[in-house]
Design a protein around this motif. Sequence first.
Motif, PDB file in Angstrom:
ATOM      1  N   ASN A  36       6.629 -46.921  -4.734  1.00  7.46           N
ATOM      2  CA  ASN A  36       5.685 -46.484  -5.775  1.00  7.46           C
ATOM      3  C   ASN A  36       4.858 -47.581  -6.415  1.00  7.46           C
ATOM      4  N   GLY A  37       5.137 -48.836  -6.085  1.00  6.84           N
ATOM      5  CA  GLY A  37       4.335 -49.949  -6.583  1.00  6.84           C
ATOM      6  C   GLY A  37       4.126 -49.927  -8.081  1.00  6.84           C
ATOM      7  N   ALA A  38       2.873 -49.898  -8.496  1.00  8.35           N
ATOM      8  CA  ALA A  38       2.519 -49.949  -9.919  1.00  8.35           C
ATOM      9  C   ALA A  38       3.064 -48.765 -10.703  1.00  8.35           C
ATOM     10  N   ASP A  39       3.363 -47.677 -10.025  1.00 13.23           N
ATOM     11  CA  ASP A  39       3.905 -46.495 -10.706  1.00 13.23           C
ATOM     12  C   ASP A  39       5.431 -46.487 -10.731  1.00 13.23           C
ATOM     13  N   SER A  40       6.056 -47.539 -10.231  1.00 13.31           N
ATOM     14  CA  SER A  40       7.517 -47.584 -10.186  1.00 13.31           C
ATOM     15  C   SER A  40       8.107 -47.737 -11.586  1.00 13.31           C
TER      16      SER A  40
END
Length: 81
Positions: free
Chosen positions: A65-69
Motif C-alpha cells: 500500500n505504500g503511502a497509504d500503509s
Amino acid sequence: MTDRRPGATPRQKHDAKITVYVSDEELLALEHARLALRAHHGVAVDRGRVVREAVAVVLADLADNGADSVLVRRLRQDSGP
C-alpha cells in the motif's frame, strides 16, 4: 527444534538480533497480547514471535500500500506536518 505443546507453533532459529527499547506500557500491551493469544486462541508463542509477526504484517502492508500503509500514516502522524 520443535515445540510439542498443544497449540504451540514450531520454533525457528534466527541468525540476526536487534535491540528495541519500548515503554512500560508497550511492554505490558505486548504481554497482554501474548496472553490473549494463548487464552483465547490457543496460540502459545513468546513475545519475540509476536513482534516478528507484527513486523512482517506491517512490512507487507507497506509493500502493498505504500503511502497509504498503516506504517506511513502513523509515522507521518508522529512526525507532524
